[in-house]
Write a protein that holds these residues in place. Sequence first.
Motif, PDB file in Angstrom:
ATOM      1  N   LEU A 147      35.625  33.847  47.757  1.00  0.00           N
ATOM      2  CA  LEU A 147      36.210  34.543  46.662  1.00  0.00           C
ATOM      3  C   LEU A 147      36.506  33.825  45.268  1.00  0.00           C
ATOM      4  CD1 LEU A 147      38.826  36.320  49.489  1.00  0.00           C
ATOM      5  CD2 LEU A 147      36.599  37.530  48.610  1.00  0.00           C
ATOM      6  N   GLN A 148      36.330  32.741  45.425  1.00  0.00           N
ATOM      7  CA  GLN A 148      36.593  31.737  44.494  1.00  0.00           C
ATOM      8  C   GLN A 148      35.605  32.276  43.010  1.00  0.00           C
ATOM      9  OE1 GLN A 148      39.961  29.978  44.367  1.00  0.00           O
ATOM     10  NE2 GLN A 148      38.980  28.840  41.574  1.00  0.00           N
ATOM     11  N   GLY A 149      34.612  32.072  43.605  1.00  0.00           N
ATOM     12  CA  GLY A 149      33.442  32.291  42.971  1.00  0.00           C
ATOM     13  C   GLY A 149      33.634  33.932  42.308  1.00  0.00           C
ATOM     14  N   LEU A 150      33.463  34.429  43.275  1.00  0.00           N
ATOM     15  CA  LEU A 150      33.728  35.762  42.614  1.00  0.00           C
ATOM     16  C   LEU A 150      34.296  36.512  41.669  1.00  0.00           C
ATOM     17  CD1 LEU A 150      32.426  39.219  42.977  1.00  0.00           C
ATOM     18  CD2 LEU A 150      33.570  39.386  45.154  1.00  0.00           C
ATOM     19  N   ALA A 151      36.087  36.167  42.231  1.00  0.00           N
ATOM     20  CA  ALA A 151      37.101  36.030  41.429  1.00  0.00           C
ATOM     21  C   ALA A 151      36.519  36.021  40.215  1.00  0.00           C
ATOM     22  CB  ALA A 151      38.534  35.882  42.272  1.00  0.00           C
ATOM     23  N   GLU A 152      35.690  34.366  39.686  1.00  0.00           N
ATOM     24  CA  GLU A 152      36.107  33.610  38.480  1.00  0.00           C
ATOM     25  C   GLU A 152      34.580  35.067  37.290  1.00  0.00           C
ATOM     26  OE1 GLU A 152      35.565  30.013  39.092  1.00  0.00           O
ATOM     27  OE2 GLU A 152      37.015  29.300  39.083  1.00  0.00           O
ATOM     28  N   GLY A 159      35.065  40.645  32.609  1.00  0.00           N
ATOM     29  CA  GLY A 159      36.184  41.530  32.116  1.00  0.00           C
ATOM     30  C   GLY A 159      36.067  43.207  32.082  1.00  0.00           C
ATOM     31  N   VAL A 160      34.557  43.127  31.255  1.00  0.00           N
ATOM     32  CA  VAL A 160      34.548  44.645  31.237  1.00  0.00           C
ATOM     33  C   VAL A 160      34.797  45.678  31.749  1.00  0.00           C
ATOM     34  CG1 VAL A 160      33.005  45.815  29.528  1.00  0.00           C
ATOM     35  CG2 VAL A 160      33.645  43.363  29.275  1.00  0.00           C
ATOM     36  N   TYR A 161      33.681  44.523  33.412  1.00  0.00           N
ATOM     37  CA  TYR A 161      33.452  45.831  34.645  1.00  0.00           C
ATOM     38  C   TYR A 161      34.602  46.324  35.210  1.00  0.00           C
ATOM     39  CZ  TYR A 161      28.743  43.872  35.220  1.00  0.00           C
ATOM     40  OH  TYR A 161      27.104  44.297  35.764  1.00  0.00           O
ATOM     41  N   ILE A 162      35.821  45.182  35.200  1.00  0.00           N
ATOM     42  CA  ILE A 162      36.686  46.015  35.444  1.00  0.00           C
ATOM     43  C   ILE A 162      37.942  46.890  34.903  1.00  0.00           C
ATOM     44  CG2 ILE A 162      39.913  44.683  35.820  1.00  0.00           C
ATOM     45  CD1 ILE A 162      37.565  43.825  37.779  1.00  0.00           C
ATOM     46  N   GLN A 163      37.766  47.338  33.714  1.00  0.00           N
ATOM     47  CA  GLN A 163      38.233  47.897  32.176  1.00  0.00           C
ATOM     48  C   GLN A 163      37.438  49.050  32.332  1.00  0.00           C
ATOM     49  OE1 GLN A 163      41.410  46.528  31.689  1.00  0.00           O
ATOM     50  NE2 GLN A 163      40.229  44.427  31.429  1.00  0.00           N
ATOM     51  N   ILE A 164      35.424  48.596  33.320  1.00  0.00           N
ATOM     52  CA  ILE A 164      35.721  50.168  32.811  1.00  0.00           C
ATOM     53  C   ILE A 164      35.602  50.780  34.260  1.00  0.00           C
ATOM     54  CG2 ILE A 164      32.824  50.884  33.512  1.00  0.00           C
ATOM     55  CD1 ILE A 164      31.359  49.229  31.566  1.00  0.00           C
ATOM     56  N   ILE A 165      35.981  49.634  35.434  1.00  0.00           N
ATOM     57  CA  ILE A 165      36.316  50.690  36.727  1.00  0.00           C
ATOM     58  C   ILE A 165      37.765  51.463  36.485  1.00  0.00           C
ATOM     59  CG2 ILE A 165      37.227  50.780  38.609  1.00  0.00           C
ATOM     60  CD1 ILE A 165      34.798  47.968  39.048  1.00  0.00           C
ATOM     61  N   ALA A 166      38.880  51.074  35.545  1.00  0.00           N
ATOM     62  CA  ALA A 166      39.719  51.382  35.685  1.00  0.00           C
ATOM     63  C   ALA A 166      39.523  52.569  35.062  1.00  0.00           C
ATOM     64  CB  ALA A 166      41.076  50.297  33.883  1.00  0.00           C
TER      65      ALA A 166
ATOM     66  N   TRP C  81      43.310  42.380  45.339  1.00  0.00           N
ATOM     67  CA  TRP C  81      43.944  41.265  46.622  1.00  0.00           C
ATOM     68  C   TRP C  81      42.838  40.172  45.836  1.00  0.00           C
ATOM     69  CZ3 TRP C  81      39.176  40.940  49.603  1.00  0.00           C
ATOM     70  CH2 TRP C  81      39.681  40.078  51.132  1.00  0.00           C
ATOM     71  N   LEU C  82      41.573  40.534  44.875  1.00  0.00           N
ATOM     72  CA  LEU C  82      40.505  39.512  45.104  1.00  0.00           C
ATOM     73  C   LEU C  82      40.571  38.375  43.863  1.00  0.00           C
ATOM     74  CD1 LEU C  82      37.887  38.676  44.808  1.00  0.00           C
ATOM     75  CD2 LEU C  82      37.099  40.153  42.763  1.00  0.00           C
ATOM     76  N   LEU C  83      42.269  38.959  42.655  1.00  0.00           N
ATOM     77  CA  LEU C  83      42.759  38.204  42.541  1.00  0.00           C
ATOM     78  C   LEU C  83      43.635  37.159  42.971  1.00  0.00           C
ATOM     79  CD1 LEU C  83      42.457  37.241  39.278  1.00  0.00           C
ATOM     80  CD2 LEU C  83      44.608  38.409  38.566  1.00  0.00           C
ATOM     81  N   ALA C  84      44.063  38.059  43.763  1.00  0.00           N
ATOM     82  CA  ALA C  84      45.763  36.875  44.083  1.00  0.00           C
ATOM     83  C   ALA C  84      44.526  35.951  45.752  1.00  0.00           C
ATOM     84  CB  ALA C  84      45.873  38.020  44.981  1.00  0.00           C
ATOM     85  N   ALA C  85      43.146  36.077  45.878  1.00  0.00           N
ATOM     86  CA  ALA C  85      42.367  35.379  47.329  1.00  0.00           C
ATOM     87  C   ALA C  85      42.626  33.883  46.498  1.00  0.00           C
ATOM     88  CB  ALA C  85      42.391  36.374  48.317  1.00  0.00           C
ATOM     89  N   SER C  86      42.535  33.457  45.360  1.00  0.00           N
ATOM     90  CA  SER C  86      41.406  32.972  44.374  1.00  0.00           C
ATOM     91  C   SER C  86      42.241  31.884  43.884  1.00  0.00           C
ATOM     92  CB  SER C  86      40.247  33.613  43.537  1.00  0.00           C
ATOM     93  OG  SER C  86      41.454  34.868  42.207  1.00  0.00           O
ATOM     94  N   ILE C  94      43.241  36.030  31.030  1.00  0.00           N
ATOM     95  CA  ILE C  94      43.297  36.475  32.757  1.00  0.00           C
ATOM     96  C   ILE C  94      44.093  37.426  32.561  1.00  0.00           C
ATOM     97  CG2 ILE C  94      42.654  36.081  34.991  1.00  0.00           C
ATOM     98  CD1 ILE C  94      41.308  33.576  34.584  1.00  0.00           C
ATOM     99  N   VAL C  95      45.181  37.183  32.164  1.00  0.00           N
ATOM    100  CA  VAL C  95      46.006  37.867  32.301  1.00  0.00           C
ATOM    101  C   VAL C  95      46.820  38.881  31.559  1.00  0.00           C
ATOM    102  CG1 VAL C  95      49.145  37.728  31.004  1.00  0.00           C
ATOM    103  CG2 VAL C  95      47.836  35.796  32.650  1.00  0.00           C
TER     104      VAL C  95
END
Lengths: 223, 103, 143
Positions: A147-152, A159-166, C81-86, C94-95
């Motif tokens: 999960l660490q790698g995916l989160a990074e 981060g653009v992906y996240i904002q697009i989803i939002a 949750w993905l953010l919290a699990a890492s 990131i903030v």
Amino acid sequence: MNWKVKMMQDLQPVLDLFEQFEFFLIAALVLALAYLALEHKDIVYAVFFFGFMASAVAGFFLLLDAPYIAGMQIAVYTGGISALIIFGVLLLPRAQDSSLETFATGRVRTMGLILSGVIMAISGGLALIFPWPETIPEGVPEQSQSLQGLAEWLWQDHGVYIQIIALIILTTLVGAVALLKMEKAEAMSSITGEFGVEAKPSPEPEAETEVVDTEETSEEAAN
Amino acid sequence: MVPLSWYLVVAFMLVGLGAYGMIVKKNLIRILIGAEIMGNGVNLALVAFAVYGGAFSFTAQGLIILVISVAAAHTALALVLMLMYNRRYGTVDLSIVQKEEVA
Amino acid sequence: MRLFIDFLPVIIWALFAMILVIIMLLASWVLRPHVLQNSEKTSTYECGEEPIGPARISYPYNYIIYTVLFVVVDVMGAFLWLLAASTFRLEALIVWQTIIFVLIIMGGIGFVLKVLPQASLSGQETLELYREAKAARKEATHH
């Protein structure tokens, strides 16, 4: 950790067999539940079967070593989408009654069966005949279930992906409330009619209302 | 390991089942369930390809996450549209529209 | 498969749970009195009350918005949750990403909650409508 590695080395052939067994189990479950979700007469049960099917597909994702995708599948499909469809069915009482539903005639059904059979045959035949191993580069699949790698990757590098989803979610909310915006009198129309405020107290109004009436009058007399 | 083609066969069977539901059914909710089943099949094929294609890259995972989020969004909008259909025609049956066009 | 080994305790617990359910069902079948099915036993149980009216009635359409809000928070929670699990170090990037992500979605939810009362029936109006219809029906049955 040590016992796990040792156990894996000892049990490798058994585990391989077990994986195949597991695959067939999940596949049979998924296909049976998908068929039931489409063909069950009562639409509420059909939606429940769809939710179960989504969780069984999450089993496939666990088998493929993608735990975050499996978690997302369960959270969004089983928890979110099937709940959404159940709520939609709840708001559409006319859709719940299978006697009001018109089912396809035999000709349409056979045509649909033939068409989907053709789709399945072509794509399934392609899947079996096409030499996938040659098109895919050789090598041991990289175990990237961290999960660490995916989160990074997701939050730091892309981060653009996240904002697009939002933004997509924001659009959904605004669109839903804009579609639902209507006049008050029109909004009331959804709860009038035979399923709304004018609903009969029971399927046999004659016998039942009299009973209710006598009970009410006796209560009034007691008061 | 289970070969890749088995996963693909299951995924395409799901797509075929969903297509059957979308072709045959008249009830809008059943059509939506068929579409969701097709989407599940496509997700499965995508994950299988990503896992067996050398490395399970994070790009594929990000793509699937995006697909699942968009699926949630479009289902919500589809249900709201269904409510609007119900307000207009008093039912969620597609055959009414077909009859109206013929008449 | 590594994941399978990790989930071995869960499988053992699942088997245990299934066996326990079967044992409890069998035990209750042994212990309960075997009486015939009568109308009291097969009637719908509604917290001890007599069920009035059909179970499937229609609600105002705007209630679907609350489920849409639930799904939105569900998707947002999956990402957080993905953010919290890492466990990576706190970086300004990131903030800010997290703050913007949450603010966009919270803005959408706030917009919906602000517009919804103007857009359709509120709960009070729905209740009044139902009460009026109930009173009218009572009068109609009395006369």
